[in-house]
Design a protein around this motif. Sequence first.
Motif, PDB file in Angstrom:
ATOM      1  N   ALA A 133       0.621  -0.975   0.327  1.00  0.00           N
ATOM      2  CA  ALA A 133       0.264  -0.223  -0.156  1.00  0.00           C
ATOM      3  C   ALA A 133       0.907   1.103  -0.572  1.00  0.00           C
ATOM      4  N   HIS A 134      -0.039   2.643  -1.037  1.00  0.00           N
ATOM      5  CA  HIS A 134       1.221   3.348  -0.962  1.00  0.00           C
ATOM      6  C   HIS A 134      -0.186   4.299  -0.758  1.00  0.00           C
ATOM      7  N   THR A 135      -0.491   4.586   0.365  1.00  0.00           N
ATOM      8  CA  THR A 135      -1.220   5.726   1.010  1.00  0.00           C
ATOM      9  C   THR A 135      -0.812   6.627   1.482  1.00  0.00           C
ATOM     10  N   LYS A 136      -1.517   7.926   1.365  1.00  0.00           N
ATOM     11  CA  LYS A 136      -1.060   9.121   1.925  1.00  0.00           C
ATOM     12  C   LYS A 136      -0.654   9.121   3.600  1.00  0.00           C
ATOM     13  N   ARG A 137      -2.361   8.445   4.087  1.00  0.00           N
ATOM     14  CA  ARG A 137      -1.435   7.645   5.225  1.00  0.00           C
ATOM     15  C   ARG A 137      -0.354   7.148   5.776  1.00  0.00           C
ATOM     16  N   GLN A 138       0.354   6.240   4.961  1.00  0.00           N
ATOM     17  CA  GLN A 138       1.220   5.380   5.011  1.00  0.00           C
ATOM     18  C   GLN A 138       2.168   6.394   4.393  1.00  0.00           C
ATOM     19  N   ALA A 139       2.548   7.506   3.896  1.00  0.00           N
ATOM     20  CA  ALA A 139       3.324   8.124   3.712  1.00  0.00           C
ATOM     21  C   ALA A 139       3.632   9.379   4.546  1.00  0.00           C
TER      22      ALA A 139
END
Length: 156
Positions: A133-139
């Motif tokens: 997953a490359h989500t904004k939250r993970q970023a």
Amino acid sequence: MSTLEHNFAPAPDRAAVDSTYRVRAPMRVLLALLRRLEHGELHVRLPDGTLHRFGEVSGAPAVLAIANWRVAADTLTGGDVAFAEGYMRGDWDTPDLERLLDVIARNQAALERAVFGRGLTTWLARLKHVLRAHTKRQARRNIVAHYDLGTDFYTL
């Protein structure tokens, strides 16, 4: 008491055996990988005092003194970052860090082939990375974890 019972020691505690296996099995894998060294010489001293030599005899070897068995599992699962964190924790040491890192760097291709393999294994590792997953939250979490050092750090 029968002769059979008399000649055999009691079975070791299963939890102790499992614990030892979990810690030492990754070390056996790491030592097998180090047998692939093609450039330079590396001496590895394990927590139990045993010494292993790898690579070509080149005069002054790099030395890796491992103080904690978990170094192998951490390095195999976390790569170079986990290896560096182990150094900062004191899980391993060396009298010449530059020489050790030089031997590792010169053997990077052989060690990566051993860890990641070729063909299908490499393809599966890349697929796993793409599917992560490359989500904004993970970023946001990654940025905070790596770069949010605060003003106290910068005033130093």
